[in-house]
Every structure is written in structure tokens, then in C-alpha cells.
Write a protein that holds these residues in place. Structure first.
Motif, PDB file in Angstrom:
ATOM      1  N   GLU A   1      10.481   6.149 -11.332  1.00 52.34           N
ATOM      2  CA  GLU A   1       9.539   5.035 -11.279  1.00 52.34           C
ATOM      3  C   GLU A   1       9.968   4.028 -10.213  1.00 52.34           C
ATOM      4  OE1 GLU A   1       7.589   1.712 -14.345  1.00 52.34           O
ATOM      5  OE2 GLU A   1       9.438   2.797 -14.889  1.00 52.34           O
ATOM      6  N   ILE A   2       9.000   3.510  -9.484  1.00 53.83           N
ATOM      7  CA  ILE A   2       9.258   2.395  -8.558  1.00 53.83           C
ATOM      8  C   ILE A   2       8.715   1.140  -9.220  1.00 53.83           C
ATOM      9  CG2 ILE A   2       8.835   1.397  -6.287  1.00 53.83           C
ATOM     10  CD1 ILE A   2       8.315   4.223  -5.240  1.00 53.83           C
ATOM     11  N   ILE A   3       9.605   0.200  -9.511  1.00 54.76           N
ATOM     12  CA  ILE A   3       9.190  -1.010 -10.210  1.00 54.76           C
ATOM     13  C   ILE A   3       9.261  -2.215  -9.272  1.00 54.76           C
ATOM     14  CG2 ILE A   3       9.944  -0.114 -12.451  1.00 54.76           C
ATOM     15  CD1 ILE A   3      12.353  -2.007 -12.275  1.00 54.76           C
ATOM     16  N   ASN A   4       8.407  -3.189  -9.534  1.00 54.43           N
ATOM     17  CA  ASN A   4       8.441  -4.454  -8.802  1.00 54.43           C
ATOM     18  C   ASN A   4       9.476  -5.380  -9.425  1.00 54.43           C
ATOM     19  OD1 ASN A   4       6.317  -3.654  -7.175  1.00 54.43           O
ATOM     20  ND2 ASN A   4       4.757  -4.658  -8.414  1.00 54.43           N
ATOM     21  N   VAL A   5      10.243  -6.050  -8.607  1.00 51.00           N
ATOM     22  CA  VAL A   5      11.120  -7.129  -9.056  1.00 51.00           C
ATOM     23  C   VAL A   5      10.520  -8.399  -8.476  1.00 51.00           C
ATOM     24  CG1 VAL A   5      13.447  -8.081  -9.093  1.00 51.00           C
ATOM     25  CG2 VAL A   5      13.115  -5.587  -9.074  1.00 51.00           C
ATOM     26  N   HIS A   6       9.864  -9.177  -9.320  1.00 48.55           N
ATOM     27  CA  HIS A   6       9.027 -10.286  -8.863  1.00 48.55           C
ATOM     28  C   HIS A   6       9.767 -11.219  -7.904  1.00 48.55           C
ATOM     29  CE1 HIS A   6       5.770 -13.154  -8.903  1.00 48.55           C
ATOM     30  NE2 HIS A   6       6.613 -14.121  -9.219  1.00 48.55           N
ATOM     31  N   GLY A   7       9.159 -11.406  -6.731  1.00 43.28           N
ATOM     32  CA  GLY A   7       9.704 -12.327  -5.745  1.00 43.28           C
ATOM     33  C   GLY A   7      10.914 -11.813  -4.992  1.00 43.28           C
TER      34      GLY A   7
ATOM     35  N   VAL B   1       0.835  -1.205   0.000  1.00 42.76           N
ATOM     36  CA  VAL B   1       0.000   0.000   0.000  1.00 42.76           C
ATOM     37  C   VAL B   1       0.870   1.256   0.000  1.00 42.76           C
ATOM     38  CG1 VAL B   1      -1.643   1.364   1.355  1.00 42.76           C
ATOM     39  CG2 VAL B   1      -1.978  -1.106   1.096  1.00 42.76           C
ATOM     40  N   TYR B   2       1.934   1.244   0.805  1.00 43.67           N
ATOM     41  CA  TYR B   2       2.813   2.411   0.864  1.00 43.67           C
ATOM     42  C   TYR B   2       3.607   2.594  -0.433  1.00 43.67           C
ATOM     43  CZ  TYR B   2       1.775   3.410   5.717  1.00 43.67           C
ATOM     44  OH  TYR B   2       1.121   3.766   6.877  1.00 43.67           O
ATOM     45  N   ILE B   3       3.952   1.510  -1.083  1.00 44.36           N
ATOM     46  CA  ILE B   3       4.604   1.618  -2.392  1.00 44.36           C
ATOM     47  C   ILE B   3       3.674   2.310  -3.379  1.00 44.36           C
ATOM     48  CG2 ILE B   3       5.335   0.273  -4.416  1.00 44.36           C
ATOM     49  CD1 ILE B   3       7.513   0.362  -2.386  1.00 44.36           C
ATOM     50  N   THR B   4       2.395   1.947  -3.361  1.00 39.84           N
ATOM     51  CA  THR B   4       1.405   2.579  -4.240  1.00 39.84           C
ATOM     52  C   THR B   4       1.294   4.071  -3.933  1.00 39.84           C
ATOM     53  OG1 THR B   4       0.126   0.536  -4.422  1.00 39.84           O
ATOM     54  CG2 THR B   4      -1.021   2.575  -4.941  1.00 39.84           C
ATOM     55  N   LYS B   5       1.295   4.424  -2.644  1.00 40.83           N
ATOM     56  CA  LYS B   5       1.224   5.832  -2.257  1.00 40.83           C
ATOM     57  C   LYS B   5       2.444   6.603  -2.758  1.00 40.83           C
ATOM     58  CE  LYS B   5      -1.601   5.269   1.917  1.00 40.83           C
ATOM     59  NZ  LYS B   5      -1.650   5.433   3.397  1.00 40.83           N
ATOM     60  N   LEU B   6       3.635   5.994  -2.626  1.00 42.43           N
ATOM     61  CA  LEU B   6       4.852   6.669  -3.094  1.00 42.43           C
ATOM     62  C   LEU B   6       4.829   6.864  -4.606  1.00 42.43           C
ATOM     63  CD1 LEU B   6       7.671   5.007  -0.936  1.00 42.43           C
ATOM     64  CD2 LEU B   6       6.738   7.313  -0.721  1.00 42.43           C
ATOM     65  N   ARG B   7       4.310   5.907  -5.320  1.00 41.75           N
ATOM     66  CA  ARG B   7       4.190   6.067  -6.776  1.00 41.75           C
ATOM     67  C   ARG B   7       3.331   7.283  -7.127  1.00 41.75           C
ATOM     68  NH1 ARG B   7       3.571  -0.315  -7.416  1.00 41.75           N
ATOM     69  NH2 ARG B   7       5.707  -0.835  -8.089  1.00 41.75           N
ATOM     70  N   LYS B   8       2.264   7.488  -6.364  1.00 41.61           N
ATOM     71  CA  LYS B   8       1.401   8.649  -6.600  1.00 41.61           C
ATOM     72  C   LYS B   8       2.138   9.944  -6.287  1.00 41.61           C
ATOM     73  CE  LYS B   8      -2.968   6.233  -5.797  1.00 41.61           C
ATOM     74  NZ  LYS B   8      -4.181   6.108  -4.924  1.00 41.61           N
ATOM     75  N   HIS B   9       2.931   9.929  -5.213  1.00 45.18           N
ATOM     76  CA  HIS B   9       3.696  11.126  -4.858  1.00 45.18           C
ATOM     77  C   HIS B   9       4.721  11.472  -5.948  1.00 45.18           C
ATOM     78  CE1 HIS B   9       1.931  11.452  -0.965  1.00 45.18           C
ATOM     79  NE2 HIS B   9       2.523  10.401  -0.428  1.00 45.18           N
ATOM     80  N   LEU B  10       5.258  10.457  -6.605  1.00 41.02           N
ATOM     81  CA  LEU B  10       6.346  10.657  -7.573  1.00 41.02           C
ATOM     82  C   LEU B  10       5.875  10.733  -9.020  1.00 41.02           C
ATOM     83  CD1 LEU B  10       8.853   8.086  -5.996  1.00 41.02           C
ATOM     84  CD2 LEU B  10       8.981  10.577  -5.790  1.00 41.02           C
ATOM     85  N   LYS B  11       4.573  10.687  -9.264  1.00 37.77           N
ATOM     86  CA  LYS B  11       4.051  10.548 -10.633  1.00 37.77           C
ATOM     87  C   LYS B  11       4.302  11.786 -11.497  1.00 37.77           C
ATOM     88  CE  LYS B  11      -0.653  11.971  -9.306  1.00 37.77           C
ATOM     89  NZ  LYS B  11      -0.578  13.313  -9.910  1.00 37.77           N
ATOM     90  N   ASP B  12       4.583  12.941 -10.868  1.00 37.45           N
ATOM     91  CA  ASP B  12       4.771  14.160 -11.645  1.00 37.45           C
ATOM     92  C   ASP B  12       6.115  14.213 -12.365  1.00 37.45           C
ATOM     93  OD1 ASP B  12       2.273  15.144 -11.043  1.00 37.45           O
ATOM     94  OD2 ASP B  12       2.950  16.247  -9.275  1.00 37.45           O
ATOM     95  N   ASP B  13       6.987  13.278 -12.096  1.00 36.33           N
ATOM     96  CA  ASP B  13       8.241  13.175 -12.850  1.00 36.33           C
ATOM     97  C   ASP B  13       8.245  11.835 -13.577  1.00 36.33           C
ATOM     98  OD1 ASP B  13      10.759  13.034 -13.922  1.00 36.33           O
ATOM     99  OD2 ASP B  13      11.808  13.619 -12.088  1.00 36.33           O
ATOM    100  N   PRO B  14       8.012  11.836 -14.896  1.00 45.54           N
ATOM    101  CA  PRO B  14       7.940  10.575 -15.653  1.00 45.54           C
ATOM    102  C   PRO B  14       9.255   9.811 -15.697  1.00 45.54           C
ATOM    103  CG  PRO B  14       7.964  12.460 -17.141  1.00 45.54           C
ATOM    104  CD  PRO B  14       7.814  13.008 -15.757  1.00 45.54           C
ATOM    105  N   ASN B  15      10.342  10.450 -15.301  1.00 44.50           N
ATOM    106  CA  ASN B  15      11.641   9.789 -15.301  1.00 44.50           C
ATOM    107  C   ASN B  15      11.915   9.038 -13.993  1.00 44.50           C
ATOM    108  OD1 ASN B  15      12.668  10.657 -17.914  1.00 44.50           O
ATOM    109  ND2 ASN B  15      12.652  12.708 -17.020  1.00 44.50           N
TER     110      ASN B  15
END
Length: 240
Positions: free
Chosen positions: A220-226, A204-218
């Protein structure tokens, strides 16, 4: 211990398969004011590292179930900045070189004096403390400015106050820009426990941080599976 009014409590992970030497060294370090946890093989050492917070790791090279070099690699995958030293009966140049290539802060060959170990521990902790004191509280994340102490995120005239969990998680991510932040390490560091509910909370907090950072398209927080997450800063963004 560091004598500058005891800067902080020092917790040491000691991994030594020689029971007599391990107990003797642990008792000596405890007498000098270091809280020391003794493990007698590499797997026990790694499990213990996951469960607690340590200031320094002292690793015997030749241990059953997992040798010291392998253990150091696994620890560094979780915490790149963790200082450690090797204890070994070997004095071969190749072994010494391998230890330092892994990022060891020191390397002591047996037999050694207990006093020498303490001197070397103090030297390592002084270096680590000096480095931490120079770390920037304010850092760049692409076009954003992040104040880790005030828990503020700035973009031009726009500013956002982050929650404590958001700030702690963003700090871990920004410490490893473009590198993997291990999921287990983040959970142990921020939530103490890596149970199912805390794992969902972190998502949930990762999703929130993505929203905070969305104004800079350069940025990104990406998932590394597992494995965990990466804070990726593209070439189009300035990063520090």
C-alpha cells in the motif's frame, strides 16, 4: 576527484561560516575538479540543498542560524543516503560521537590540510560508488518484482511496463520501504521543481502506482499528511 575516468560529475555542498576558510577550501576543491557550492550558514545550506543535486555535503559544526548537526539531520530526512562529513574546531569526544551517530562518513578537526580533505572525499566517494554498484536493479515489493532498469513490474505471469515517471517514483518509494518519502524531495528529484502543477502531477502518478500494485493487498502507498508518502509492506508480504 575519483580517478577511475571520472565516474561522474561530483557536486559538493560546502557549509562553512569562516569566510576565508570557506573560500580557500572551495577554490582548492574546484581546482581538483569538484564543483563546489559554498554556503555560510545552516539555513542557506539547507535551502541550497533543496534547490540542487549534490554528491556529498561538507558541514561545519558551529554555524549561525542552524548548526551542522541540525542541518545534517534535516538533510538525512530528505535523503537518507546522502554522504557527509563534519568540519569542526572542536575535538571533544561527545561531539565526535554525536557526528558519527548522525551517520557521518567522516569528521575532520581544524586545522587540517587541504590535501587531507581531498583524500577523505575520495575515500567516501569510492565507498558510495561501490555501494551503488552493488545495489539491486531488481527488487521485491511484496509479491511484485520490480526491475528498475527495464521499468517493468512483474506479478506471476503478469507484467506491466511503467512510464519513466512511474518507475522513478516507485524506485524512490521502494528505496524507503515502510519509511517516509518526503514530498519535496521526490518533486526535486524527479520533477526538478516543486511547483503546484508538478505536485498535482505527482499525485496523479501516485494514483497510477496504487492501481499497478492493487493485486497485492499487503502492499500500500499511504499519504502522510503534509509530509509525503510511504510504501507500506505488511507482514503478510515478503519484502527485500
Amino acid at each position: 576527484m575519483i580517478t577511475d575516468n571520472k565516474l561522474e560529475e561530483v557536486n559538493i555542498l560546502l557549509c562553512e561560516d569562516d569566510e576565508s576558510l570557506g573560500m580557500l577550501l572551495r577554490e582548492y576543491l574546484e581546482a581538483k575538479g569538484y564543483h563546489t557550492t559554498l554556503c555560510q550558514d545552516g539555513e542557506e545550506g539547507f535551502d541550497t540543498f533543496l534547490q540542487s543535486s549534490f554528491s556529498l555535503c561538507i558541514l561545519d559544526v558551529m554555524m549561525p542560524r542552524m548548526d551542522g548537526f541540525t542541518l545534517a539531520k534535516k538533510i538525512r530526512e530528505l535523503n537518507y543516503d546522502m554522504p557527509f562529513m563534519f568540519l569542526t574546531a572542536k575535538n571533544l569526544k561527545d561531539d565526535v560521537r554525536e557526528g558519527f551517530e548522525l551517520g557521518a562518513d567522516d569528521y575532520i578537526t581544524k586545522p587540517f590540510s587541504m590535501e587531507e580533505v581531498v583524500f577523505r572525499i575520495e575515500a567516501i566517494l569510492r565507498r558510495v560508488h561501490g555501494k551503488k554498484s552493488k545495489d539491486q536493479a531488481v527488487r521485491q515489493i511484496g509479491k511484485f518484482t520490480f526491475d528498475t532498469q527495464k521499468q517493468m513490474l512483474y506479478l506471476g505471469s503478469k507484467q506491466e511496463k511503467l512510464t519513466t515517471k512511474e518507475a522513478e517514483l516507485l524506485t524512490l518509494l521502494s528505496n524507503r520501504q515502510n519509511e517516509l518519502l518526503q514530498r519535496d524531495y521526490a518533486l526535486k528529484t524527479i520533477w526538478i521543481d516543486d511547483n503546484y502543477f508538478n505536485a498535482r502531477s505527482m499525485d496523479v502518478y501516485i494514483t497510477k502506482l496504487r492501481k499497478h500494485l492493487k493485486d497485492d493487498p499487503n502492499v500500500e502507498i499511504i499519504n502522510v499528511h503534509g509530509k509525503g508518502y510511504k510504501l507500506v509492506i505488511s507482514n503478510g508480504a515478503e519484502s527485500a
